[in-house]
Each structure stands twice: as structure tokens, then as C-alpha cells.
Design a protein around this motif. Structure first.
Motif, short mmCIF file in Angstrom:
data_model
loop_
_atom_site.label_atom_id
_atom_site.label_comp_id
_atom_site.label_asym_id
_atom_site.label_seq_id
_atom_site.Cartn_x
_atom_site.Cartn_y
_atom_site.Cartn_z
N MET A 358 0.83 -1.21 0.00
CA MET A 358 0.00 0.00 0.00
C MET A 358 0.87 1.27 0.00
N ARG A 359 2.04 1.19 0.57
CA ARG A 359 2.94 2.35 0.60
C ARG A 359 3.47 2.69 -0.80
N ASN A 360 3.64 1.68 -1.61
CA ASN A 360 4.31 1.87 -2.90
C ASN A 360 3.36 2.03 -4.08
N LEU A 361 2.07 2.05 -3.84
CA LEU A 361 1.11 2.18 -4.94
C LEU A 361 1.11 3.59 -5.52
N ILE A 413 -14.17 -2.40 -5.63
CA ILE A 413 -14.11 -1.40 -4.56
C ILE A 413 -12.67 -1.19 -4.10
N MET A 414 -11.96 -2.28 -3.84
CA MET A 414 -10.59 -2.16 -3.34
C MET A 414 -9.66 -1.55 -4.39
N GLN A 415 -9.90 -1.85 -5.64
CA GLN A 415 -9.06 -1.29 -6.71
C GLN A 415 -9.21 0.23 -6.78
N MET A 416 -10.44 0.72 -6.63
CA MET A 416 -10.65 2.16 -6.66
C MET A 416 -10.00 2.83 -5.45
N PHE A 417 -10.16 2.24 -4.26
CA PHE A 417 -9.57 2.81 -3.06
C PHE A 417 -8.04 2.82 -3.13
N GLN A 418 -7.48 1.78 -3.72
CA GLN A 418 -6.02 1.71 -3.84
C GLN A 418 -5.48 2.76 -4.81
N SER A 419 -6.34 3.27 -5.66
CA SER A 419 -5.91 4.26 -6.67
C SER A 419 -6.18 5.69 -6.22
N SER A 420 -6.65 5.87 -4.97
CA SER A 420 -7.07 7.20 -4.51
C SER A 420 -6.26 7.66 -3.31
N LEU A 421 -6.02 8.98 -3.25
CA LEU A 421 -5.37 9.56 -2.09
C LEU A 421 -6.36 9.73 -0.94
N PHE A 422 -7.57 10.21 -1.27
CA PHE A 422 -8.61 10.43 -0.27
C PHE A 422 -9.87 9.67 -0.66
N GLY A 443 -5.08 1.90 2.33
CA GLY A 443 -4.13 3.00 2.50
C GLY A 443 -4.67 4.33 2.02
N CYS A 444 -5.99 4.46 1.91
CA CYS A 444 -6.63 5.69 1.44
C CYS A 444 -7.05 6.53 2.65
N ILE A 445 -6.74 7.80 2.63
CA ILE A 445 -7.07 8.70 3.75
C ILE A 445 -8.57 8.98 3.74
N PRO A 446 -9.28 8.65 4.82
CA PRO A 446 -10.73 8.86 4.84
C PRO A 446 -11.09 10.32 5.06
N VAL A 447 -12.18 10.75 4.41
CA VAL A 447 -12.73 12.09 4.59
C VAL A 447 -14.11 11.91 5.19
N PHE A 448 -14.28 12.36 6.45
CA PHE A 448 -15.55 12.21 7.15
C PHE A 448 -16.28 13.54 7.19
N MET A 500 0.01 11.56 6.56
CA MET A 500 -1.32 11.04 6.91
C MET A 500 -1.51 9.64 6.34
N ARG A 501 -1.08 9.44 5.09
CA ARG A 501 -1.23 8.12 4.48
C ARG A 501 -0.43 7.07 5.24
N GLU A 502 0.78 7.44 5.67
CA GLU A 502 1.59 6.50 6.46
C GLU A 502 0.91 6.16 7.78
N ASN A 503 0.28 7.15 8.39
CA ASN A 503 -0.45 6.89 9.64
C ASN A 503 -1.62 5.94 9.41
N VAL A 504 -2.31 6.11 8.30
CA VAL A 504 -3.43 5.21 7.98
C VAL A 504 -2.91 3.78 7.79
N ILE A 505 -1.83 3.63 7.06
CA ILE A 505 -1.27 2.30 6.81
C ILE A 505 -0.80 1.64 8.10
N ASN A 506 -0.27 2.43 9.02
CA ASN A 506 0.16 1.89 10.31
C ASN A 506 -1.02 1.45 11.17
N LEU A 507 -2.20 2.00 10.92
CA LEU A 507 -3.39 1.63 11.68
C LEU A 507 -4.00 0.31 11.22
N ILE A 508 -3.62 -0.18 10.05
CA ILE A 508 -4.27 -1.35 9.45
C ILE A 508 -4.38 -2.54 10.39
N PRO A 509 -3.32 -2.97 11.09
CA PRO A 509 -3.45 -4.16 11.94
C PRO A 509 -4.59 -4.07 12.95
#
Length: 619
Positions: A358-361, A413-422, A443-448, A500-509
Motif C-alpha cells: 500500500m505504501r508503494n502504490l 471497490i478495493m481497486q478504486m480505493f487503492q488508486s485514490s489519495l482520499f 491506504g486511502c485517507i478517509p474524509v468524514f 497522513m497516508r503513512e499513519n493510515v497504513i500503520n493503523l491497518i493491523p
């Protein structure tokens, strides 16, 4: 003449002798009285020390001879636990005797004597034992002091419920949903059928077509692998109730009367309240999981047309902690846990591999949205979000209306999210949606657009400082001010986006549920985080009970959403910038006439969620 004078003088000297003899008689009487008083005082002291001091010593000995509470309690052996043998460090079957800590009945110290010395003769050791004996969970709290025991302070006791509360539902899986055959989704310990990685969107291992409402069985199966299970409830830091509450209500939401909808919940609490484990804290150390939103369990009345059952309004259930995929901001007995995603790794290496990927996409879209409009909801901003996606050159839209099958395909769904920053995450039919967790997994930054969609929901799993991993745009900015989402996101510096993206990826587990048939080596998944949070909650409550204090000052249940946001040391929740988002409508507003407007609206949202599920499955 001279002798006569001398005689007079001698006569004057002799005359006082009579009164002196009378005085000597009185002094003898006083001496006798003093001797009698001293004798009586001596006997009083002798009797006092015999009956008071020696008597208190005998009470001391009686207390030491009392059997401990932990030994006198009948043990409820969990057959579910027996299927998974306890590790060598688990508790012994017979706990060691601990006099002066847990005893059957209160033994009071001797009554104080009515003099100034009474406080000095109370045996302090007896007073201490009386204070501790009131709390039968002392032994559980003390396990954390055993540094050689890796499970100290972490033991979980699992009730061995009758099979009608769990396993029988899985055997009759065709009845779990009116529109979906849930049988395939209950396979593989609740993960569902494996997903094929045809398009290369997933990794080769650990991906399943998991139903978003399958947390009941996933969590229970993960609990079977928990390292610190115990058959000795007196050691337990918390007690788990493996009731499939979500599956239960799913069977009867449509076409059944309220008696049928409430039956299993009423039977459950009746069963629990008869158990000796319940008496220790009246259920406040118990917890259960329901893979549905809280509004399915909060029926407001006894009207047949009202939605859901009343599990979370039952007095006994109010003492327990219920983990749901969406909690109520106005109630204190439920807590939000993540929706299940499609990824369920069996080992750490699978997690690390996915994070690195996810970091390298390369992400070609600034923002994206997957969803359908809500034309029947005038407050929904989904229509405006869809319009902005359509009109943007850097926005991607995956429409879920009009039978578009790609929206229901995990790979799309996952393909679109993997291609997006937000990834845009407005409210669904209720506050929350599974899509938020799917997007963060990518690894996509959520916008709430509403704090109830994540910030006040998943306080165990997400950082308090939401700006470190997400973007918040208030709904009114879109609804009333028509701000450009694209312009708002472009204002964020590229370096900050990277952080922010790195923080999201670190939250995955901590946002995913590992495969229940195995366990991660070092990473803590959503299950681990949830269990530890429950243990912490129960431990704080127990310590507060011992100290005779409460966790918060002037606790107001209607402000429940605020307390998890308090900083350490804060004991009172005051005004908050998000108050307008959670203000309850007044009676008569928004179709409510009973003073429970917000809850009624949320119940309607739950009903609409089921309608959306019906539409999706039909298409």
C-alpha cells in the motif's frame, strides 16, 4: 493571781482536743472509701481486658478460619474453553487460600467501648479484612502482581451458554437473513468463502468474501484462540458471553411480533442472572458482541410496528458492555468496534507485506466515492458528493445504484480505493459504513463529514487526534455552503498527505480481524484491541469501587459520546464543538413525538439499512 492566769492558759490549750478527735474519725472513713473505689476499679479493668481485648483476639481467629469466597463459589466450567486446552500458565483448579481477603459473610469488628480509648483497641487487621471482603474480584486484580505469569490481569472467562444462543443459529443458517443465504458467509470460522485474486488486487493469502454483519461468529471464534482463557472465574479480568445477538435479531426483524424478537434476549439475561459469576459485579464485568448497529437492539416501545428488540434497554443488559459495529452517542452500555473487512491474515508476514504494498502504490485519483444517493433523506449530502465526483477531473465515482454490480464486487471497490489519495465517507443509512474500513485497509485517507461516522465511534481503535489520519469537512459546508471538496483537499500540502497516508497504513493491523483459526505473532488486531479495552474498563471500575469513587464527576449518560474524548485526568464533560451534531430533536421535530426523536430517527435509519441490503441482494 499568777496561778489563776496560768490555769486559764492551760485550759485554753486543752480545749481544742475534742474537735481534733472528731476529725480523726472522718479521715478514717475517707481512707476506707478510697480503698473500696480502688478495688472496684481494679476489678473493672480486669473484666474489661478479659471480655474486650481477649474477645477481639478470638474474633481474629474466627475470621482466619472462615473459608474463602472464591472456594465457596461453585465453578462454572466452560465446555467451549475445554475445546482449546489452557496453557501451562493458566490458573490452578483450586485457588490458594487467602484469609482476610475474601470471606463468606461480613465479620464486624468489636463494638467500640464508650470511652476515649475505644479507637486504640480496634484490631486494624480486622478492619482491613472487612474492607476487602466486600469485593470478590480482589483475587483477579492481584493476578497482575505475578510478574512470572504472562496472563496476569488478562484472564477471560467464557460462559458455556446453551447452544440455542449460538451454535444452533449457525446450523439453521438459512434463516439468518430474509434475502441472503448466510450459510456460505458462516464458513471458514465466519470469514466466508475465499476470494480469488484474478485481477491482482488482493494478496495471495488471507482474503475472503466476508459479510459485514458477521462479527458475532468471527469474534467468538477468535476468543477460542485467546491465550489467557481460564475456567476459574475468580481470576477473570472480564467475562465473555458468546451470544450471537446480531444473528438472533436478524432472523426476526421482518414479519415477527415483539415477543418473538425479544425471546432470546430475555432468556439470556435470565440465564446469566442465575449464575454465581453474575453476582460478583451484577454483570458489569460481562461483555458480548453483536455484529449489527445498536439501533437494532433499542426498541423504544411495546408497539408491534416499532423496530428491533429491546436487548440494550433490559436492566441487566445495561450493566454489561455490548460491542457493536455502530454505537449510540447517547447511551453508555455499547461500544463501537470495526466492521469486518475482506482481509484476515493468519500471520504477521501477511500484514507487513500488505502494508508495504500500500505504501508503494501509485494513486492517480485525488478522491473517490463508492455509494448511492439517498433521495428520501433530505439531510443526506450524498447527492451533492456524487455531483462533485462527476464534475471533477481528479475524482472517481463508483455508483452503487441502478444495479451496478461493480459496487458489490470486492475487487472493484478495493481497486478504486487503492488508486485514490482520499476516500469520501459520508453517512450511510446510519452514522457509519463498512466502506470506511475498506478504504483505510487500502491506504486511502478517509474524509468524514460527521463525527459520529468514526471519531466518537471507534475510540478504542482510532487516535483521538483525528487530523493525523483523516480529513473532517462538516456536512453543512457541503449542504449549505456548497464548498468544493476538491479545492479543500488540494489545500493540504503534499508532505502532510504523505504523513497522513503513512499513519493510515500503520493503523491497518488494529482495524482488521485476523483469521480465527490462527493468531498473529506480534501484531494486535481489532479483536485484541477490543478485549484489552474491555479489560481496562472493568479494571478501572473495580479499582474505583474499592476506593469508593466514580470515574467521572456528574456523569450524564446522554453525553456518553463526550467521555471517551476527554484527556487523561479530566473528570467532567462540558460543552463541545460537536454538540450540534448530536443534539436530540425536540418532541414533534423530524417526525418524532415522544421525546426520543434522535433514537427514533436512528431506528428508521436501521430499517432503511435493511432495505438497502434487500435492494442490493435483489440486484
Amino acid at each position: 493571781m499568777i496561778p489563776r492566769v496560768a490555769m486559764r492558759r492551760r485550759s485554753a490549750e486543752v480545749a481544742p482536743t475534742e474537735p481534733m478527735e472528731k476529725g480523726n474519725g472522718k479521715n478514717q472513713t475517707n481512707r476506707i472509701c478510697v480503698l473500696v473505689a480502688l478495688s472496684l476499679f481494679f476489678w473493672a479493668l480486669l473484666l474489661y481486658f478479659h471480655f474486650v481485648v481477649l474477645g477481639s483476639s478470638s474474633i481474629d481467629k474466627q475470621i482466619q478460619l472462615q473459608p474463602s469466597y472464591a472456594q465457596s463459589q461453585p465453578s462454572s466450567v466452560s465446555l467451549r474453553v475445554d475445546k482449546f486446552p489452557i496453557e501451562p500458565h493458566a490458573a490452578p483448579s483450586k485457588p490458594p487460600k487467602e484469609p482476610l481477603v475474601t470471606i463468606d459473610k461480613p465479620v464486624l469488628p468489636p463494638a467500640p467501648v464508650a470511652n476515649s480509648t475505644s479507637t486504640f483497641i480496634k484490631p486494624p487487621r480486622v478492619v482491613e479484612s472487612v474492607q476487602k471482603q466486600e469485593f470478590s474480584f480482589i483475587r483477579a486484580l492481584k493476578t497482575v502482581d505475578n510478574k512470572s505469569d504472562p496472563c496476569g490481569g488478562k484472564y477471560i472467562y467464557v460462559h458455556d451458554l446453551p447452544s440455542k444462543f449460538n451454535e444452533d443459529m449457525l446450523r439453521d443458517c438459512k434463516k439468518l437473513s430474509l434475502w441472503t443465504n448466510m450459510c456460505k458467509f458462516t464458513t471458514n470460522a465466519g470469514l466466508g468463502p475465499p476470494l480469488e485474486n484474478v485481477e491482482g488486487v488482493f494478496s495471495d493469502e488471507g482474503w475472503y468474501a466476508t459479510n459485514q454483519f458477521a462479527v458475532d461468529v468471527i469474534f467468538s471464534n477468535r476468543m477460542k484462540q485467546y491465550k489467557c482463557l481460564t475456567n476459574d472465574s475468580s481470576l477473570a479480568a472480564a467475562i465473555f458471553v458468546p451470544f450471537y445477538a446480531g444473528f438472533d435479531i436478524a432472523r426476526y426483524l421482518w414479519g415477527y411480533n415483539i415477543s418473538r424478537r425479544d425471546a432470546a434476549s430475555l432468556e439470556l439475561v435470565d440465564w446469566l442472572m442465575k449464575r454465581p459469576e453474575w453476582e460478583i459485579m451484577r454483570g458489569k464485568d460481562h461483555f458480548l458482541v453483536a455484529g449489527r448497529i445498536t439501533w437494532d437492539f433499542r426498541r423504544l416501545s411495546e408497539e408491534e410496528t416499532d423496530w428491533g428488540n429491546k436487548l440494550l434497554f433490559l436492566p441487566a443488559a445495561k450493566n454489561m458492555s455490548m460491542l457493536v459495529v455502530e454505537s449510540s452517542p447517547w447511551n453508555a452500555n455499547d461500544f463501537g468496534i470495526p466492521y469486518p473487512t475482506y482481509f484476515h491474515p493468519a500471520k504477521d508476514a501477511e500484514v507487513f507485506e500488505w502494508q508495504d504494498r500500500m505504501r508503494n502504490l501509485e494513486r492517480k485519483w485525488l478522491f473517490s466515492f463508492a455509494g448511492a444517493p439517498r433521495p428520501d433523506n433530505p439531510k443526506s449530502i450524498r447527492g451533492q458528493i456524487i455531483d462533485q465526483c462527476r464534475n471533477s477531473n481528479v475524482g472517481k465515482l463508483l455508483e452503487c445504484d441502478f444495479g451496478e454490480s461493480k459496487c458489490h464486487a470486492p475487487s472493484s471497490i478495493m481497486q478504486m480505493f487503492q488508486s485514490s489519495l482520499f476516500c469520501l465517507q459520508p453517512q450511510g443509512d446510519s452514522y457509519t459504513r463498512r466502506s470506511a474500513f475498506d478504504s483505510m485497509l487500502a491506504g486511502c485517507i478517509p474524509v468524514f463529514f460527521h463525527p459520529g461516522s468514526a471519531y466518537t465511534q471507534y475510540t478504542w481503535h482510532l487516535p483521538k487526534n483525528y487530523t493525523t489520519y483523516s480529513v473532517f469537512i462538516p456536512e453543512d459546508d457541503v449542504r449549505k455552503r456548497n464548498i468544493s471538496i476538491e479545492e479543500r483537499l488540494l489545500q493540504i500540502p503534499a508532505e502532510q498527505v504523505k504523513i497522513m497516508r503513512e499513519n493510515v497504513i500503520n493503523l491497518i493491523p488494529r482495524l482488521i480481524y485476523a483469521d480465527p483459526r490462527s493468531e498473529l505473532e506480534t501484531q494486535k488486531d481489532a479483536f485484541d484491541v477490543s478485549v484489552q479495552a474491555v479489560i481496562d474498563k472493568v479494571t478501572r471500575l473495580r479499582k474505583n469501587m474499592i476506593e469508593g469513587r466514580t470515574e467521572y464527576d456528574y456523569f450524564v449518560e446522554e453525553n456518553s459520546w463526550k467521555y471517551a474524548l476527554l484527556e487523561e485526568g479530566q473528570r467532567e464533560a462540558g460543552g463541545h464543538v460537536w454538540d450540534p451534531f448530536f443534539s436530540k430533536p425536540k418532541p414533534g421535530e423530524d417526525g418524532s413525538s415522544d421525546g426520543n426523536g434522535a433514537t427514533a430517527i436512528s431506528a428508521d435509519a436501521a430499517k432503511n439499512s435493511w432495505k438497502s441490503e434487500q435492494r442490493d441482494k435483489t440486484q
